[in-house]
Design a protein around this motif. Sequence first.
Motif, PDB file in Angstrom:
ATOM      1  N   ARG A  32       1.091  -1.008  -0.148  1.00  0.00           N
ATOM      2  CA  ARG A  32      -0.257   0.429   0.051  1.00  0.00           C
ATOM      3  C   ARG A  32       0.958   1.339   0.199  1.00  0.00           C
ATOM      4  NH1 ARG A  32      -2.670  -4.199   3.587  1.00  0.00           N
ATOM      5  NH2 ARG A  32      -4.424  -4.228   2.900  1.00  0.00           N
ATOM      6  N   VAL A  33       2.088   1.634   0.069  1.00  0.00           N
ATOM      7  CA  VAL A  33       3.077   2.437   0.442  1.00  0.00           C
ATOM      8  C   VAL A  33       4.361   2.806  -0.473  1.00  0.00           C
ATOM      9  CG1 VAL A  33       4.230   4.180   1.578  1.00  0.00           C
ATOM     10  CG2 VAL A  33       2.120   2.695   2.416  1.00  0.00           C
ATOM     11  N   ALA A  34       4.074   3.604  -1.026  1.00  0.00           N
ATOM     12  CA  ALA A  34       5.371   3.088  -2.109  1.00  0.00           C
ATOM     13  C   ALA A  34       7.178   3.061  -1.263  1.00  0.00           C
ATOM     14  CB  ALA A  34       6.047   4.069  -2.809  1.00  0.00           C
ATOM     15  N   GLU A  35       6.909   3.569  -0.138  1.00  0.00           N
ATOM     16  CA  GLU A  35       8.065   3.144   0.664  1.00  0.00           C
ATOM     17  C   GLU A  35       7.502   3.126   2.200  1.00  0.00           C
ATOM     18  OE1 GLU A  35      11.147   6.361   0.528  1.00  0.00           O
ATOM     19  OE2 GLU A  35      10.684   6.772  -1.357  1.00  0.00           O
ATOM     20  N   PRO A  36       7.672   1.885   2.438  1.00  0.00           N
ATOM     21  CA  PRO A  36       7.510   0.859   3.832  1.00  0.00           C
ATOM     22  C   PRO A  36       7.987   1.309   4.799  1.00  0.00           C
ATOM     23  CG  PRO A  36       7.547  -0.533   2.622  1.00  0.00           C
ATOM     24  CD  PRO A  36       7.852   0.685   1.522  1.00  0.00           C
ATOM     25  N   GLU A  37       8.925   1.190   4.147  1.00  0.00           N
ATOM     26  CA  GLU A  37      10.062   1.558   5.863  1.00  0.00           C
ATOM     27  C   GLU A  37      10.168   2.989   7.082  1.00  0.00           C
ATOM     28  OE1 GLU A  37      14.604   1.022   7.009  1.00  0.00           O
ATOM     29  OE2 GLU A  37      14.447   1.193   4.765  1.00  0.00           O
ATOM     30  N   PRO A  38      10.036   4.216   5.953  1.00  0.00           N
ATOM     31  CA  PRO A  38       9.893   5.309   6.307  1.00  0.00           C
ATOM     32  C   PRO A  38       9.014   5.441   7.674  1.00  0.00           C
ATOM     33  CG  PRO A  38      10.476   6.229   4.802  1.00  0.00           C
ATOM     34  CD  PRO A  38      10.406   3.983   4.855  1.00  0.00           C
ATOM     35  N   VAL A  39       7.847   4.892   6.465  1.00  0.00           N
ATOM     36  CA  VAL A  39       6.492   4.728   7.219  1.00  0.00           C
ATOM     37  C   VAL A  39       6.286   4.316   8.432  1.00  0.00           C
ATOM     38  CG1 VAL A  39       4.174   4.540   7.180  1.00  0.00           C
ATOM     39  CG2 VAL A  39       5.369   4.963   4.719  1.00  0.00           C
ATOM     40  N   SER A  40       6.978   2.791   8.445  1.00  0.00           N
ATOM     41  CA  SER A  40       7.322   1.585   9.247  1.00  0.00           C
ATOM     42  C   SER A  40       7.978   2.664  10.802  1.00  0.00           C
ATOM     43  CB  SER A  40       7.433   0.627   8.787  1.00  0.00           C
ATOM     44  OG  SER A  40       7.814  -0.162   9.702  1.00  0.00           O
ATOM     45  N   ARG A  41       9.055   3.181  10.361  1.00  0.00           N
ATOM     46  CA  ARG A  41      10.079   3.034  11.643  1.00  0.00           C
ATOM     47  C   ARG A  41       8.628   4.316  12.383  1.00  0.00           C
ATOM     48  NH1 ARG A  41      15.007   2.266  12.100  1.00  0.00           N
ATOM     49  NH2 ARG A  41      15.340   0.577  10.451  1.00  0.00           N
ATOM     50  N   LEU A  42       8.589   5.486  11.871  1.00  0.00           N
ATOM     51  CA  LEU A  42       7.437   6.708  12.271  1.00  0.00           C
ATOM     52  C   LEU A  42       5.899   6.222  12.873  1.00  0.00           C
ATOM     53  CD1 LEU A  42       7.364   9.131  12.597  1.00  0.00           C
ATOM     54  CD2 LEU A  42       5.680   9.816  10.618  1.00  0.00           C
ATOM     55  N   TRP A  43       5.666   5.318  12.737  1.00  0.00           N
ATOM     56  CA  TRP A  43       4.808   4.221  13.045  1.00  0.00           C
ATOM     57  C   TRP A  43       4.767   3.338  14.643  1.00  0.00           C
ATOM     58  CZ3 TRP A  43       2.253  -1.121  11.217  1.00  0.00           C
ATOM     59  CH2 TRP A  43       1.574  -1.278  11.824  1.00  0.00           C
ATOM     60  N   ARG A  44       6.261   3.352  14.529  1.00  0.00           N
ATOM     61  CA  ARG A  44       6.645   2.468  16.155  1.00  0.00           C
ATOM     62  C   ARG A  44       6.951   3.453  16.832  1.00  0.00           C
ATOM     63  NH1 ARG A  44       6.490  -1.654  20.000  1.00  0.00           N
ATOM     64  NH2 ARG A  44       7.969  -1.424  20.667  1.00  0.00           N
ATOM     65  N   ALA A  45       7.657   4.416  15.961  1.00  0.00           N
ATOM     66  CA  ALA A  45       8.126   5.536  17.230  1.00  0.00           C
ATOM     67  C   ALA A  45       7.618   6.331  18.058  1.00  0.00           C
ATOM     68  CB  ALA A  45       9.094   6.720  16.572  1.00  0.00           C
ATOM     69  N   ARG A  46       5.904   6.710  16.729  1.00  0.00           N
ATOM     70  CA  ARG A  46       4.776   7.622  17.355  1.00  0.00           C
ATOM     71  C   ARG A  46       4.135   6.955  18.327  1.00  0.00           C
ATOM     72  NH1 ARG A  46       5.826  12.668  16.997  1.00  0.00           N
ATOM     73  NH2 ARG A  46       3.258  14.809  16.862  1.00  0.00           N
ATOM     74  N   SER A  47       3.934   5.474  18.318  1.00  0.00           N
ATOM     75  CA  SER A  47       3.631   4.268  19.214  1.00  0.00           C
ATOM     76  C   SER A  47       3.991   4.896  20.738  1.00  0.00           C
ATOM     77  CB  SER A  47       3.244   2.889  18.788  1.00  0.00           C
ATOM     78  OG  SER A  47       2.656   2.641  19.584  1.00  0.00           O
ATOM     79  N   LEU A  48       5.243   4.363  21.033  1.00  0.00           N
ATOM     80  CA  LEU A  48       5.827   4.250  22.027  1.00  0.00           C
ATOM     81  C   LEU A  48       5.745   5.832  22.372  1.00  0.00           C
ATOM     82  CD1 LEU A  48       9.033   2.726  21.543  1.00  0.00           C
ATOM     83  CD2 LEU A  48       7.314   1.570  22.442  1.00  0.00           C
ATOM     84  N   GLU A  49       6.117   7.140  22.239  1.00  0.00           N
ATOM     85  CA  GLU A  49       6.400   8.304  21.882  1.00  0.00           C
ATOM     86  C   GLU A  49       4.618   8.619  23.040  1.00  0.00           C
ATOM     87  OE1 GLU A  49       6.436  11.052  18.832  1.00  0.00           O
ATOM     88  OE2 GLU A  49       8.840  10.120  19.037  1.00  0.00           O
ATOM     89  N   TYR A  50       3.538   7.994  21.773  1.00  0.00           N
ATOM     90  CA  TYR A  50       2.093   8.043  22.978  1.00  0.00           C
ATOM     91  C   TYR A  50       1.506   7.055  23.970  1.00  0.00           C
ATOM     92  CZ  TYR A  50       0.530   9.544  18.060  1.00  0.00           C
ATOM     93  OH  TYR A  50      -0.027  10.314  16.952  1.00  0.00           O
ATOM     94  N   THR A  51       3.268   6.235  24.363  1.00  0.00           N
ATOM     95  CA  THR A  51       3.013   6.043  25.741  1.00  0.00           C
ATOM     96  C   THR A  51       3.586   6.570  26.927  1.00  0.00           C
ATOM     97  OG1 THR A  51       4.960   4.529  25.496  1.00  0.00           O
ATOM     98  CG2 THR A  51       2.615   3.617  24.623  1.00  0.00           C
ATOM     99  N   PHE A  52       4.613   7.049  26.111  1.00  0.00           N
ATOM    100  CA  PHE A  52       5.560   8.140  27.510  1.00  0.00           C
ATOM    101  C   PHE A  52       4.541   8.842  27.488  1.00  0.00           C
ATOM    102  CE2 PHE A  52       9.347   7.012  25.041  1.00  0.00           C
ATOM    103  CZ  PHE A  52       9.472   5.798  25.416  1.00  0.00           C
ATOM    104  N   VAL A  53       4.058  10.083  27.361  1.00  0.00           N
ATOM    105  CA  VAL A  53       2.896  11.074  27.406  1.00  0.00           C
ATOM    106  C   VAL A  53       1.971  11.198  27.916  1.00  0.00           C
ATOM    107  CG1 VAL A  53       1.806  12.626  25.786  1.00  0.00           C
ATOM    108  CG2 VAL A  53       4.496  12.307  25.390  1.00  0.00           C
TER     109      VAL A  53
END
Length: 227
Positions: A32-53
């Motif tokens: 579904r995404v032309a460049e999946p790697e940066p999307v995947s990395r941001l997804w994981r990073a943002r998910s963790l940030e949400y838990t911290f906040v």
Amino acid sequence: MSFLPERVRTLTFDSYSTLVDVDAAEKALADRVAEPEPVSRLWRARSLEYTFVANFVDAYQPFYEMNRDALQYALDFHGVDVSPEERDEILAVYHELDVFDDVRSGIERLRDAGYDCYVVSNGDPEMLSAMIDHAGIGDVIEDAISADEVETFKPAAELYRHAAARTGTPIDGIAHVTAAWFDVLGAEHAGAQGVWVDRKGSPWDSFAGSPDLTVESFHELADALGV
């Protein structure tokens, strides 16, 4: 710090990145995404940030919901337009992540040596149940302990101390095993020993001390425990 194997009575394991490979979620994006790697990395990073906040602003939600919101943000950030149904199909990959090769045999070895083994995770109970079933480790894990039980995410000391109570083990009798640096520090701060699983040869975040033990696999942990 130094690892004290004679203190260890119970082993607790993180789930995502420790038992199962979150990088495998990239596969669900590939169609579904032309460049999946940066999307995947941001997804994981943002998910963790949400838990911290969430821990600081009293905004707890079950991790699956936070993970969904983080995925939506990553898609929006990279200009990827998918329907809510497609987004939820991508999200569902968290129920079927690839298990690391050493996990089952390593935990089996530790359990056979007399250690009770538990999962302690930010994941909500349904996620953890699906992960354990898919990984095929239900028979070697005593139980899964979720942040949902205390509505508080790692690395808050409350979750590790709750896990100690649930396992019936004094906190200093637990070694918490995880691939996440903040999870190591959280466990140590709560009074447990922290074991860092570094399968990728990553540098350690040294601003707040060091792991009690660093291993490349669960079998190396078993070696350190003399089993």
